[in-house]
Design a protein around this motif. Sequence first.
Motif, PDB file in Angstrom:
ATOM      1  N   GLY A  52       0.812  -1.211   0.000  1.00 32.32           N
ATOM      2  CA  GLY A  52       0.000   0.000   0.000  1.00 32.32           C
ATOM      3  C   GLY A  52       0.845   1.260   0.000  1.00 32.32           C
ATOM      4  N   ALA A  53       1.923   1.256   0.779  1.00 28.31           N
ATOM      5  CA  ALA A  53       2.816   2.414   0.812  1.00 28.31           C
ATOM      6  C   ALA A  53       3.478   2.636  -0.545  1.00 28.31           C
ATOM      7  CB  ALA A  53       3.875   2.219   1.901  1.00 28.31           C
ATOM      8  N   LEU A  54       3.868   1.553  -1.188  1.00 30.75           N
ATOM      9  CA  LEU A  54       4.479   1.664  -2.515  1.00 30.75           C
ATOM     10  C   LEU A  54       3.480   2.183  -3.544  1.00 30.75           C
ATOM     11  CD1 LEU A  54       6.516  -1.673  -2.529  1.00 30.75           C
ATOM     12  CD2 LEU A  54       7.466   0.640  -2.390  1.00 30.75           C
ATOM     13  N   GLN A  55       2.273   1.649  -3.519  1.00 33.01           N
ATOM     14  CA  GLN A  55       1.254   2.073  -4.482  1.00 33.01           C
ATOM     15  C   GLN A  55       0.904   3.544  -4.303  1.00 33.01           C
ATOM     16  OE1 GLN A  55       0.318   0.356  -6.984  1.00 33.01           O
ATOM     17  NE2 GLN A  55       0.765  -1.773  -6.468  1.00 33.01           N
ATOM     18  N   ALA A  56       1.074   4.058  -3.091  1.00 32.63           N
ATOM     19  CA  ALA A  56       0.797   5.468  -2.819  1.00 32.63           C
ATOM     20  C   ALA A  56       1.974   6.368  -3.203  1.00 32.63           C
ATOM     21  CB  ALA A  56       0.461   5.657  -1.346  1.00 32.63           C
ATOM     22  N   GLY A  57       3.020   5.794  -3.783  1.00 30.49           N
ATOM     23  CA  GLY A  57       4.170   6.575  -4.214  1.00 30.49           C
ATOM     24  C   GLY A  57       5.257   6.710  -3.173  1.00 30.49           C
ATOM     25  N   GLY A  58       5.166   5.928  -2.097  1.00 31.68           N
ATOM     26  CA  GLY A  58       6.128   6.043  -1.017  1.00 31.68           C
ATOM     27  C   GLY A  58       7.384   5.224  -1.211  1.00 31.68           C
ATOM     28  N   LEU A  59       8.323   5.435  -0.297  1.00 29.89           N
ATOM     29  CA  LEU A  59       9.570   4.679  -0.244  1.00 29.89           C
ATOM     30  C   LEU A  59       9.510   3.744   0.957  1.00 29.89           C
ATOM     31  CD1 LEU A  59      12.211   7.511  -0.909  1.00 29.89           C
ATOM     32  CD2 LEU A  59      10.859   6.198  -2.561  1.00 29.89           C
ATOM     33  N   ALA A  63       9.012   1.037  -9.662  1.00 33.97           N
ATOM     34  CA  ALA A  63       9.886   1.458 -10.760  1.00 33.97           C
ATOM     35  C   ALA A  63       9.129   2.198 -11.849  1.00 33.97           C
ATOM     36  CB  ALA A  63      10.596   0.239 -11.358  1.00 33.97           C
ATOM     37  N   GLN A  64       7.836   1.927 -11.990  1.00 33.02           N
ATOM     38  CA  GLN A  64       7.047   2.571 -13.038  1.00 33.02           C
ATOM     39  C   GLN A  64       6.475   3.913 -12.599  1.00 33.02           C
ATOM     40  OE1 GLN A  64       8.408   0.650 -15.161  1.00 33.02           O
ATOM     41  NE2 GLN A  64       6.648  -0.112 -16.327  1.00 33.02           N
ATOM     42  N   ASP A  65       6.744   4.317 -11.358  1.00 30.95           N
ATOM     43  CA  ASP A  65       6.267   5.585 -10.815  1.00 30.95           C
ATOM     44  C   ASP A  65       7.413   6.598 -10.870  1.00 30.95           C
ATOM     45  OD1 ASP A  65       5.559   7.735  -9.135  1.00 30.95           O
ATOM     46  OD2 ASP A  65       4.392   6.466  -7.793  1.00 30.95           O
ATOM     47  N   SER A  66       7.351   7.513 -11.822  1.00 29.93           N
ATOM     48  CA  SER A  66       8.465   8.447 -12.036  1.00 29.93           C
ATOM     49  C   SER A  66       8.691   9.352 -10.833  1.00 29.93           C
ATOM     50  CB  SER A  66       8.208   9.292 -13.286  1.00 29.93           C
ATOM     51  OG  SER A  66       8.144   8.475 -14.443  1.00 29.93           O
ATOM     52  N   GLY A  67       7.621   9.760 -10.165  1.00 36.26           N
ATOM     53  CA  GLY A  67       7.773  10.604  -8.989  1.00 36.26           C
ATOM     54  C   GLY A  67       8.477   9.884  -7.861  1.00 36.26           C
ATOM     55  N   ALA A  68       8.133   8.616  -7.665  1.00 37.40           N
ATOM     56  CA  ALA A  68       8.785   7.830  -6.621  1.00 37.40           C
ATOM     57  C   ALA A  68      10.254   7.591  -6.950  1.00 37.40           C
ATOM     58  CB  ALA A  68       8.056   6.500  -6.444  1.00 37.40           C
ATOM     59  N   VAL A  69      10.560   7.388  -8.220  1.00 32.60           N
ATOM     60  CA  VAL A  69      11.951   7.200  -8.634  1.00 32.60           C
ATOM     61  C   VAL A  69      12.761   8.455  -8.321  1.00 32.60           C
ATOM     62  CG1 VAL A  69      13.462   6.941 -10.642  1.00 32.60           C
ATOM     63  CG2 VAL A  69      11.462   5.458 -10.376  1.00 32.60           C
ATOM     64  N   ARG A  70      12.191   9.633  -8.583  1.00 30.47           N
ATOM     65  CA  ARG A  70      12.888  10.875  -8.245  1.00 30.47           C
ATOM     66  C   ARG A  70      13.099  10.988  -6.737  1.00 30.47           C
ATOM     67  NH1 ARG A  70       9.675  12.756 -12.631  1.00 30.47           N
ATOM     68  NH2 ARG A  70       7.972  13.369 -11.230  1.00 30.47           N
ATOM     69  N   SER A  71      12.118  10.514  -5.972  1.00 32.58           N
ATOM     70  CA  SER A  71      12.240  10.572  -4.512  1.00 32.58           C
ATOM     71  C   SER A  71      13.373   9.692  -4.004  1.00 32.58           C
ATOM     72  CB  SER A  71      10.922  10.138  -3.853  1.00 32.58           C
ATOM     73  OG  SER A  71       9.891  11.058  -4.123  1.00 32.58           O
ATOM     74  N   ILE A  72      13.536   8.534  -4.626  1.00 31.62           N
ATOM     75  CA  ILE A  72      14.580   7.619  -4.166  1.00 31.62           C
ATOM     76  C   ILE A  72      15.968   8.169  -4.504  1.00 31.62           C
ATOM     77  CG2 ILE A  72      15.017   5.997  -6.083  1.00 31.62           C
ATOM     78  CD1 ILE A  72      14.441   3.722  -4.121  1.00 31.62           C
ATOM     79  N   GLN A  83      12.351  10.343   5.656  1.00 36.42           N
ATOM     80  CA  GLN A  83      11.990  10.366   4.233  1.00 36.42           C
ATOM     81  C   GLN A  83      11.318   9.071   3.772  1.00 36.42           C
ATOM     82  OE1 GLN A  83      15.216  12.215   1.702  1.00 36.42           O
ATOM     83  NE2 GLN A  83      16.369  12.007   3.602  1.00 36.42           N
ATOM     84  N   LEU A  84      11.113   8.146   4.690  1.00 33.16           N
ATOM     85  CA  LEU A  84      10.547   6.847   4.332  1.00 33.16           C
ATOM     86  C   LEU A  84       9.081   6.757   4.743  1.00 33.16           C
ATOM     87  CD1 LEU A  84      13.540   4.649   5.552  1.00 33.16           C
ATOM     88  CD2 LEU A  84      13.011   5.277   3.191  1.00 33.16           C
ATOM     89  N   SER A  85       8.283   6.118   3.919  1.00 27.58           N
ATOM     90  CA  SER A  85       6.878   5.896   4.259  1.00 27.58           C
ATOM     91  C   SER A  85       6.713   4.722   5.212  1.00 27.58           C
ATOM     92  CB  SER A  85       6.065   5.618   2.985  1.00 27.58           C
ATOM     93  OG  SER A  85       6.128   6.707   2.110  1.00 27.58           O
ATOM     94  N   LEU A  86       7.603   3.746   5.105  1.00 29.10           N
ATOM     95  CA  LEU A  86       7.477   2.528   5.904  1.00 29.10           C
ATOM     96  C   LEU A  86       8.841   1.874   6.036  1.00 29.10           C
ATOM     97  CD1 LEU A  86       4.901   0.936   7.045  1.00 29.10           C
ATOM     98  CD2 LEU A  86       5.308  -0.636   5.161  1.00 29.10           C
TER      99      LEU A  86
END
Length: 260
Positions: free
Chosen positions: A59-66, A81-90, A200-203
């Motif tokens: 759920g945290a990943l699907q919400a764009g979290g790390l 990996a398919q979420d560009s915003g999450a990739v920028r966050s990492i 900076q981490l969601s979980l």
Amino acid sequence: LCTLSPCSGERSEHQRVIAPHGPRRSGRGCGAGDPGAPGRPADRRRSAGWREAVSAAAGALQAGGLVALPTDTVYGVACLAQDSGAVRSIYSLKGRNGEKPLAICLGDVERLYRYCQVNVPDQLLRDLLPGPVTLVLKRSEELNKDLNPFTSLVGVRIPNHPFVRELARACSGPLALTSANISCQASTLTVSEFQDLWPQLSLIVDGGPIGDVQSPECRLGSTVVDLSVSGKFTIIRPGCALTSTVEILRQKYGLTPEPS
């Protein structure tokens, strides 16, 4: 194994802690075998808490979290990996400029074919994966173009760790995976060692210590090998499984080593 959702650098009474009764991996690592691999008896010991932990992480990943989580080598941080915003966050979390590539993480060898162009025998993949090895292959058009846009290659991990594989299966696409540390710092074997990253981490998924925290060998990470050129291989990073990997590639499959 427990998970927590930090909103600061410290745990608070409001942070949810889950303690599944699935197998802990405390004291293992350095590429050790997986006592709870799918299909083995450990599967039957997994509790509702274990399933809840997988669901919370997905759920945290699907919400764009790390999400920070244990692997078969060191602690890692994952996003979709398919979420560009999450990739920028990492990349921001790692303190990287985006020129150092991220690996993708999958639950099973079968899924690898969708995201990579494979030019080696299927059995070669299965001889090395799941395990403490990153295979570098040519990427397919299916992979997010914002993930490592500067290269036509991508590293693939299938860690020999039951939680990571189950989480990867629970997600619709591949995970982007990197070590849970700031670039150029030592890899981490406990969640407390990357406490600076918690805000900076969601979980966080706490699987206990991975291997011997006093052993430098347990911080080497996966062996990274480039298999993108037919009939050849290049060791990009020796990692913790160099000898066994080279033996399989040279002796069983007759691949020729190339200088890195």
